[in-house]
Scaffold this active site. Structure first.
Site, mmCIF file in Angstrom:
data_model
loop_
_atom_site.group_PDB
_atom_site.id
_atom_site.type_symbol
_atom_site.label_atom_id
_atom_site.label_comp_id
_atom_site.label_asym_id
_atom_site.label_seq_id
_atom_site.Cartn_x
_atom_site.Cartn_y
_atom_site.Cartn_z
ATOM 1 N N ASP A 126 0.845 -1.209 0.000
ATOM 2 C CA ASP A 126 0.000 0.000 0.000
ATOM 3 C C ASP A 126 0.883 1.263 0.000
ATOM 4 O O ASP A 126 1.877 1.311 -0.726
ATOM 5 C CB ASP A 126 -0.972 -0.051 1.195
ATOM 6 C CG ASP A 126 -2.142 0.898 1.054
ATOM 7 O OD1 ASP A 126 -3.151 0.527 0.441
ATOM 8 O OD2 ASP A 126 -2.040 2.047 1.537
ATOM 9 N N TYR A 161 -3.447 11.183 0.743
ATOM 10 C CA TYR A 161 -3.832 11.004 -0.669
ATOM 11 C C TYR A 161 -3.796 12.336 -1.402
ATOM 12 O O TYR A 161 -3.311 12.430 -2.518
ATOM 13 C CB TYR A 161 -5.240 10.404 -0.764
ATOM 14 C CG TYR A 161 -5.306 8.963 -0.331
ATOM 15 C CD1 TYR A 161 -5.336 8.631 1.017
ATOM 16 C CD2 TYR A 161 -5.319 7.936 -1.265
ATOM 17 C CE1 TYR A 161 -5.383 7.308 1.415
ATOM 18 C CE2 TYR A 161 -5.371 6.608 -0.871
ATOM 19 C CZ TYR A 161 -5.402 6.303 0.474
ATOM 20 O OH TYR A 161 -5.430 4.990 0.864
ATOM 21 N N HIS A 207 -4.531 -7.873 -0.007
ATOM 22 C CA HIS A 207 -3.851 -6.595 0.151
ATOM 23 C C HIS A 207 -3.074 -6.465 1.463
ATOM 24 O O HIS A 207 -2.008 -5.882 1.502
ATOM 25 C CB HIS A 207 -4.907 -5.496 0.057
ATOM 26 C CG HIS A 207 -4.358 -4.113 0.080
ATOM 27 N ND1 HIS A 207 -3.691 -3.575 -0.988
ATOM 28 C CD2 HIS A 207 -4.363 -3.158 1.046
ATOM 29 C CE1 HIS A 207 -3.323 -2.330 -0.688
ATOM 30 N NE2 HIS A 207 -3.714 -2.055 0.539
#
Ligand SMILES: *[C@@H]1O[C@H](CO)[C@@H](O)[C@H](O)[C@H]1NC(C)=O
Length: 463
Positions: free
Chosen positions: A235, A383, A440
């Site tokens: 990630d 982000y 993930h």
């Protein structure tokens, strides 16, 4: 609605085409990273470079407040005929999570587990950076190798609790990464919380994205006395450690990733390969490595699963406010990702398959880390900072020259790219493993598989 999706796919392809065209028409710009920025309060000053021990101790008042909020939860009903997670976290199952949290979940016990590793904080570029420092037993291993281990969103260092003992003391954990041969090395692990996540302080100024994090973590390693070290990440951890390897290739001995992507920015041949490969796989890919998902389906999947990303990359503080105000809302938002990112098919289960790989205690502890530190909004800002960073494109296209190991977990959010594509970004790919299972949150879900691959990657580099 098929038409809408088709339209979205066409628009996405058009955007990519324009992007590529633009890139092709420009000379390569080199990634230029400043030596230092300042993310602390007020005017820039010198960092306080002390390294201070830290213990997790949530005030009783915070726990009382949490209980009060949980007791006042305002529920709504799911659709009668939507029994699973297709509309997001199903509120029927959320009631069960709610009940468990109020009646069975014991934070103090979890806190004791969290404190079973040694935690520290130190100030870098104005931000107090938290990290776990886990060492092998003194003298037990011939070689002790420093490893920077970096988490992502919506995870935390807690994802590493099961893998840490395997890395720092494989013999003591009866873990045999090489089958019958005993390992003669172990890792000394530094697992920092990304600033704005967990117990790391949130940056007070704009601009703290993966490049800054990559630099800050590299400074952390040097401050701890490691001029050279290995890196591992998934990630954001993957993007951050990739940044570290690009900014300081002389420091990174090897980079192991369980999520990886070579964007067309790193080489336009990638887009050609993807398009040609979706019609004539054998022309574009080596035997057996063609993606299972076609080009169109991949884009569709991105659109279906990446709404959160658009939100967080544009207006993180708006959604962040509600999440910081409602513990169950926060749990729904975070844990929905632990459902569909662990296995895409879990959307089709009434409980989102959440307890197939994890316990509710584990899942809620990760949520509690966000709740008690009050940093969900700052975690989401990462982000925005990433996509707003004028340097990000240069990072995206910069090649990684250090040795890289890639562990391709089949149920990743996005199908892992094949070896022949990621080589365009990661030039010295010494290992690429297609993992038998897992998604993930590899360290959290399949600690042994991930640790085995990391040991093998490092062992190959040493011998
Ligand atoms: C890749 O890394 C390995 C291990 O450090 C090294 O032996 C090899 O020469 C490198 N290859 C290239 C092409 O840089």
């Amino acid at each position: 609605m098929g038409k809408v999706f088709t339209l979205l796919v066409i628009v996405s392809v058009a955007i990519v085409a324009v992007f590529i065209g633009k890139r092709l028409g420009q000379p390569d710009e080199v990634l230029r990273v400043p030596e230092r920025e300042w993310f602390g309060t007020g005017e820039e000053r010198k960092d306080d470079t002390k390294i201070e021990p830290f213990t997790i101790a949530v005030p009783e008042e915070t726990l009382k407040d949490l209980r009060r909020r949980l007791e006042q939860t305002r529920f709504f009903e799911p659709l009668e005929d939507a029994k699973n997670f297709q509309y997001g976290f199903n509120t029927n199952y959320l009631r069960e999570v709610h009940k468990y949290w109020l009646t069975s979940y014991d934070w103090r016990r979890q806190e004791a587990t969290l404190n079973s590793f040694k935690h520290f904080k130190t100030e870098i570029e104005g931000v107090k950076v938290h990290f776990i420092h886990a060492k092998p037993p003194a003298g037990k291993y011939k070689r002790v190798l420093p490893l920077l281990l970096v988490h992502g969103w919506p995870g935390s260092v807690y994802e590493f609790y099961k893998i840490l003992p395997l890395l720092t003391d494989p013999l003591g954990s009866k873990f045999k990464p090489f089958g019958t041969t005993d390992v003669d090395f172990a890792f000394e692990v530094i697992a920092p919380s990304i600033p704005g996540y967990g117990w790391s302080e949130a940056p007070k100024k704009t601009g703290f994205g993966p490049i800054a994090a990559g630099r800050v973590f590299s400074k952390l390693m040097v401050r701890l006395g490691f001029q050279q070290f290995y890196c591992q990440g998934g990630d954001w951890g993957s993007i951050i450690t990739t940044a570290t390897a690009i900014i300081h290739p002389e420091r990174v001995l090897g980079l192991h990733l369980n999520m990886f992507m070579a964007s067309p920015a790193s080489n336009p041949a990638i887009i050609v390969k993807m398009v040609v490969g979706s019609f004539l796989p054998s022309l574009a890919y080596d035997a057996g490595e063609a993606p299972k998902m076609g080009f169109g389906a991949t884009f569709l999947n991105v659109i279906k699963e990446s709404g959160y990303m658009h939100l967080q990359a544009t207006k993180p503080d708006t959604v962040g406010f509600s999440l910081n105000d409602s513990p169950l809302g926060l749990a729904a938002y975070i844990l929905e990702k632990f459902s569909s990112w662990t296995h895409p098919a879990y959307k089709e289960l009434p409980d989102g398959g959440l307890t197939r790989q994890y316990t509710l205690d584990e899942l809620l502890t990760n949520v509690m880390i966000y709740w008690t530190s009050g940093n969900i909004a700052s975690s989401q800002r990462f982000y925005k900072e990433c996509f707003a960073d004028p340097n990000y494109e240069a990072l995206d296209r910069a090649p990684v020259k250090v040795p890289v190991g890639a562990a391709a977990f089949p149920h990743e959010l996005m199908e892992p790219q094949p070896k022949s594509i990621i080589r365009y970004k990661y030039h010295n790919l010494t290992r690429y493993t297609i993992m038998p299972r897992g998604g993930h949150f590899a360290a959290f879900e399949e600690p042994k598989l991930l640790a085995t691959d990391l040991f093998a990657f490092v062992n190959d580099l040493h011998n």
